[in-house]
Design a protein around this motif. Structure first.
Motif, PDB file in Angstrom:
ATOM      1  N   HIS A  39       0.846  -1.202   0.000  1.00  0.00           N
ATOM      2  CA  HIS A  39       0.000   0.000   0.000  1.00  0.00           C
ATOM      3  C   HIS A  39       0.876   1.245   0.000  1.00  0.00           C
ATOM      4  CE1 HIS A  39      -2.536   3.167   1.782  1.00  0.00           C
ATOM      5  NE2 HIS A  39      -3.495   2.580   1.082  1.00  0.00           N
ATOM      6  N   ASP A  40       1.913   1.268   0.832  1.00  0.00           N
ATOM      7  CA  ASP A  40       2.828   2.403   0.914  1.00  0.00           C
ATOM      8  C   ASP A  40       3.581   2.578  -0.406  1.00  0.00           C
ATOM      9  OD1 ASP A  40       4.291   4.365   2.863  1.00  0.00           O
ATOM     10  OD2 ASP A  40       5.903   3.293   1.816  1.00  0.00           O
ATOM     11  N   LEU A  41       4.071   1.494  -0.987  1.00  0.00           N
ATOM     12  CA  LEU A  41       4.782   1.557  -2.262  1.00  0.00           C
ATOM     13  C   LEU A  41       3.869   2.097  -3.359  1.00  0.00           C
ATOM     14  CD1 LEU A  41       7.301   0.953  -3.962  1.00  0.00           C
ATOM     15  CD2 LEU A  41       6.416  -1.366  -4.262  1.00  0.00           C
ATOM     16  N   GLY A  42       2.623   1.657  -3.361  1.00  0.00           N
ATOM     17  CA  GLY A  42       1.664   2.138  -4.344  1.00  0.00           C
ATOM     18  C   GLY A  42       1.401   3.628  -4.209  1.00  0.00           C
ATOM     19  N   ALA A  43       1.367   4.129  -2.983  1.00  0.00           N
ATOM     20  CA  ALA A  43       1.150   5.563  -2.760  1.00  0.00           C
ATOM     21  C   ALA A  43       2.317   6.378  -3.317  1.00  0.00           C
ATOM     22  CB  ALA A  43       0.957   5.843  -1.272  1.00  0.00           C
ATOM     23  N   TRP A  44       3.534   5.887  -3.133  1.00  0.00           N
ATOM     24  CA  TRP A  44       4.698   6.581  -3.704  1.00  0.00           C
ATOM     25  C   TRP A  44       4.649   6.509  -5.234  1.00  0.00           C
ATOM     26  CZ3 TRP A  44       7.700   9.991  -1.502  1.00  0.00           C
ATOM     27  CH2 TRP A  44       7.871   9.973  -0.123  1.00  0.00           C
ATOM     28  N   ALA A  45       4.324   5.345  -5.787  1.00  0.00           N
ATOM     29  CA  ALA A  45       4.311   5.166  -7.235  1.00  0.00           C
ATOM     30  C   ALA A  45       3.250   6.036  -7.912  1.00  0.00           C
ATOM     31  CB  ALA A  45       4.082   3.699  -7.582  1.00  0.00           C
ATOM     32  N   GLU A  47       2.337   8.874  -6.822  1.00  0.00           N
ATOM     33  CA  GLU A  47       2.686  10.237  -6.407  1.00  0.00           C
ATOM     34  C   GLU A  47       1.704  10.820  -5.400  1.00  0.00           C
ATOM     35  OE1 GLU A  47       3.565  12.723  -9.795  1.00  0.00           O
ATOM     36  OE2 GLU A  47       5.111  11.359 -10.500  1.00  0.00           O
ATOM     37  N   SER A  48       1.073   9.956  -4.594  1.00  0.00           N
ATOM     38  CA  SER A  48       0.238  10.438  -3.497  1.00  0.00           C
ATOM     39  C   SER A  48       1.113  11.068  -2.416  1.00  0.00           C
ATOM     40  CB  SER A  48      -0.566   9.293  -2.884  1.00  0.00           C
ATOM     41  OG  SER A  48      -1.498   8.803  -3.813  1.00  0.00           O
TER      42      SER A  48
END
Length: 64
Positions: A39-45, A47-48
Motif C-alpha cells: 500500500h505504501d509503495l503504491g502511494a509513492w508510485a 505520487e500520493s
C-alpha cells in the motif's frame, strides 16, 4: 551496559498505525504486513506522497 532484552521492539506501522515487530523476524519491517508495505509503495508510485520543493529558478535551468 544494559543487558540485551529478548523482548521484540514494537513500533507503529507507518501505513496502518498498528503494532509492528521491528526485528529481523519481520520481513516487512517497519510495516506490519506485506499488504501495508505494498500500500505504501503504491502511494509513492502514484505520487500520493510528495516531497515539498521550491520551484527551480532560471539559473538552475541553465547547464553549467
Amino acid at each position: 551496559m544494559e543487558p540485551k532484552s529478548d523482548k521484540p521492539r514494537i513500533v507503529p506501522c507507518p501505513s496502518c498505525g498498528g503494532d509492528s515487530v521491528f526485528a529481523p523476524s519481520n520481513r516487512w519491517r517497519p510495516f506490519c504486513s506485506e499488504r501495508c508495505r505494498e500500500h505504501d509503495l503504491g502511494a509513492w508510485a502514484s505520487e500520493s506522497f510528495r516531497v515539498q520543493a521550491a520551484p527551480p529558478t532560471e539559473d538552475q535551468d541553465l547547464p553549467h
